[in-house]
Design a protein around this motif. Structure first.
Motif, short mmCIF file in Angstrom:
data_model
loop_
_atom_site.label_atom_id
_atom_site.label_comp_id
_atom_site.label_asym_id
_atom_site.label_seq_id
_atom_site.Cartn_x
_atom_site.Cartn_y
_atom_site.Cartn_z
N ALA A 95 0.83 -1.21 0.00
CA ALA A 95 0.00 0.00 0.00
C ALA A 95 0.86 1.25 0.00
CB ALA A 95 -0.92 -0.01 1.22
N ILE A 96 1.96 1.23 0.78
CA ILE A 96 2.85 2.40 0.82
C ILE A 96 3.52 2.61 -0.54
CG2 ILE A 96 5.00 3.28 1.81
CD1 ILE A 96 4.18 1.96 4.45
N LEU A 97 4.01 1.52 -1.15
CA LEU A 97 4.66 1.64 -2.45
C LEU A 97 3.67 2.11 -3.52
CD1 LEU A 97 6.90 -1.57 -2.47
CD2 LEU A 97 7.65 0.81 -2.28
N ALA A 98 2.43 1.60 -3.44
CA ALA A 98 1.41 2.03 -4.40
C ALA A 98 1.11 3.52 -4.23
CB ALA A 98 0.13 1.21 -4.22
N GLY A 99 1.07 3.96 -2.98
CA GLY A 99 0.84 5.38 -2.72
C GLY A 99 1.97 6.25 -3.24
N ILE A 100 3.22 5.80 -3.05
CA ILE A 100 4.37 6.56 -3.55
C ILE A 100 4.35 6.62 -5.08
CG2 ILE A 100 6.89 6.54 -3.75
CD1 ILE A 100 6.98 5.35 -0.91
N ASN A 101 4.07 5.49 -5.71
CA ASN A 101 4.01 5.47 -7.19
C ASN A 101 2.91 6.38 -7.71
OD1 ASN A 101 6.13 3.65 -7.48
ND2 ASN A 101 4.79 1.86 -7.32
N ALA A 102 1.74 6.36 -7.04
CA ALA A 102 0.64 7.21 -7.47
C ALA A 102 1.01 8.69 -7.32
CB ALA A 102 -0.61 6.89 -6.65
N PHE A 103 1.72 9.00 -6.23
CA PHE A 103 2.15 10.39 -6.01
C PHE A 103 3.07 10.86 -7.13
CE2 PHE A 103 5.54 13.17 -4.41
CZ PHE A 103 4.80 14.29 -4.06
N PHE A 104 4.06 10.03 -7.48
CA PHE A 104 4.99 10.43 -8.54
C PHE A 104 4.31 10.49 -9.90
CE2 PHE A 104 8.34 9.29 -5.44
CZ PHE A 104 9.10 10.44 -5.53
N ASP A 105 3.35 9.58 -10.12
CA ASP A 105 2.60 9.63 -11.39
C ASP A 105 1.86 10.95 -11.53
OD1 ASP A 105 3.49 7.13 -12.11
OD2 ASP A 105 1.68 6.07 -11.42
N GLN A 106 1.21 11.35 -10.43
CA GLN A 106 0.48 12.64 -10.44
C GLN A 106 1.44 13.80 -10.61
OE1 GLN A 106 -2.83 11.55 -11.03
NE2 GLN A 106 -3.12 13.50 -9.95
N LEU A 107 2.62 13.67 -9.98
CA LEU A 107 3.62 14.75 -10.08
C LEU A 107 4.11 14.91 -11.51
CD1 LEU A 107 5.28 16.80 -8.46
CD2 LEU A 107 7.02 15.03 -8.14
N TRP A 108 4.35 13.77 -12.17
CA TRP A 108 4.79 13.84 -13.58
C TRP A 108 3.71 14.44 -14.47
CZ3 TRP A 108 9.56 14.03 -14.27
CH2 TRP A 108 10.47 13.21 -13.60
N VAL A 109 2.45 14.11 -14.17
CA VAL A 109 1.35 14.68 -14.96
C VAL A 109 1.30 16.19 -14.79
CG1 VAL A 109 -1.18 14.80 -15.15
CG2 VAL A 109 -0.06 12.57 -14.93
N ILE A 110 1.47 16.66 -13.55
CA ILE A 110 1.44 18.10 -13.29
C ILE A 110 2.62 18.80 -13.97
CG2 ILE A 110 1.61 19.85 -11.47
CD1 ILE A 110 0.14 17.86 -9.62
N LEU A 111 3.80 18.20 -13.82
CA LEU A 111 5.00 18.81 -14.38
C LEU A 111 5.04 18.69 -15.90
CD1 LEU A 111 7.72 17.62 -11.83
CD2 LEU A 111 6.64 19.86 -12.00
N GLY A 112 4.35 17.64 -16.44
CA GLY A 112 4.38 17.45 -17.87
C GLY A 112 3.40 18.34 -18.56
#
Length: 222
Positions: free
Chosen positions: A205-222
């Motif tokens: 669950a923690i790893l999934a949360g971290i991955n989701a956070f970075f995915d959202q971050l890349w979407v915002i930055l992209g």
């Protein structure tokens, strides 16, 4: 003429009878009733003697089953690493360096801790008795030590709500060692497996949360 068979019999007086050993909860109550302002780990070691492995494992693990302030699991988990490593190595007696033996807590806190644990301990002790001894022979007991060392490492880690399952498993193992009860050891093994499954679920669950956070971050930055 005296009966020859009489020489083969021995009369045992009540004073010569072997007294049953005190239960864990009784020794805790005796320690809490001392007049000294503090209770040291050395005091606990001396009070339990050859049962020190199970006693100290239970003493440091059981409080973690209760709600504790943040960081306390690491404080109580650190000595467990030292104790369980020696159990895994097959030491017949528990050795503690002087600086650890001298570590102490206030008698008031020890009394409070004893009062919180005693009701549960009394209920458990009514069912504990020596049985299934094959699970507590030297080799199986060393395997228990290895499992408890792994659980102590998990307990030591700052995992949210991750301290209760391994603490319960170590406490069950400790009761099995203290009372030579293989059934309690089986409960410890089941709890240990459950602890590892819970840890795996929390980690996923923690790893999934971290991955989701970075995915959202890349979407915002992209």
């Amino acid at each position: 003429m005296p009966d020859p068979s009489s020489s083969l019999s021995t009369v045992v007086s009540p004073d010569d009878a072997v007294e049953p050993r005190q239960r864990f909860s009784e020794v805790l109550s005796d320690l809490a009733g001392r007049s000294s302002p503090t209770i040291s780990i050395g005091n606990v070691l001396d009070a339990f003697g050859d049962r020190a492995f199970g006693a100290l494992m239970l003493l440091f693990a059981a409080p973690n089953v209760l709600p504790l302030p943040p960081g306390m699991s690491a404080v109580l988990g650190a000595p467990l690493l030292f104790i369980t490593a020696q159990l895994m190595l097959g030491r017949s007696t528990l050795w503690m360096p002087h600086f650890i033996r001298e570590r102490s807590i206030s008698r008031d806190f020890f009394t409070l801790l004893t009062a919180k644990l005693s009701p549960t301990l009394h209920r458990a002790e009514r069912f504990l008795r020596p049985r299934l001894g094959m699970l507590l022979h030297p080799l199986p007991e060393r395997i228990v030590g290895a499992a408890c060392l792994l659980l102590a490492i998990i307990l030591f880690l700052p995992i949210p709500f991750g301290n209760i399952p391994p603490a319960f498993a170590i406490a069950a193992f400790a009761l099995g060692i203290l009372e030579r009860d293989g059934l309690a050891t089986l409960v410890g093994w089941l709890s240990a497996i459950g602890s590892l499954l819970i840890l795996a679920a929390i980690s996923s669950a923690i790893l999934a949360g971290i991955n989701a956070f970075f995915d959202q971050l890349w979407v915002i930055l992209g």
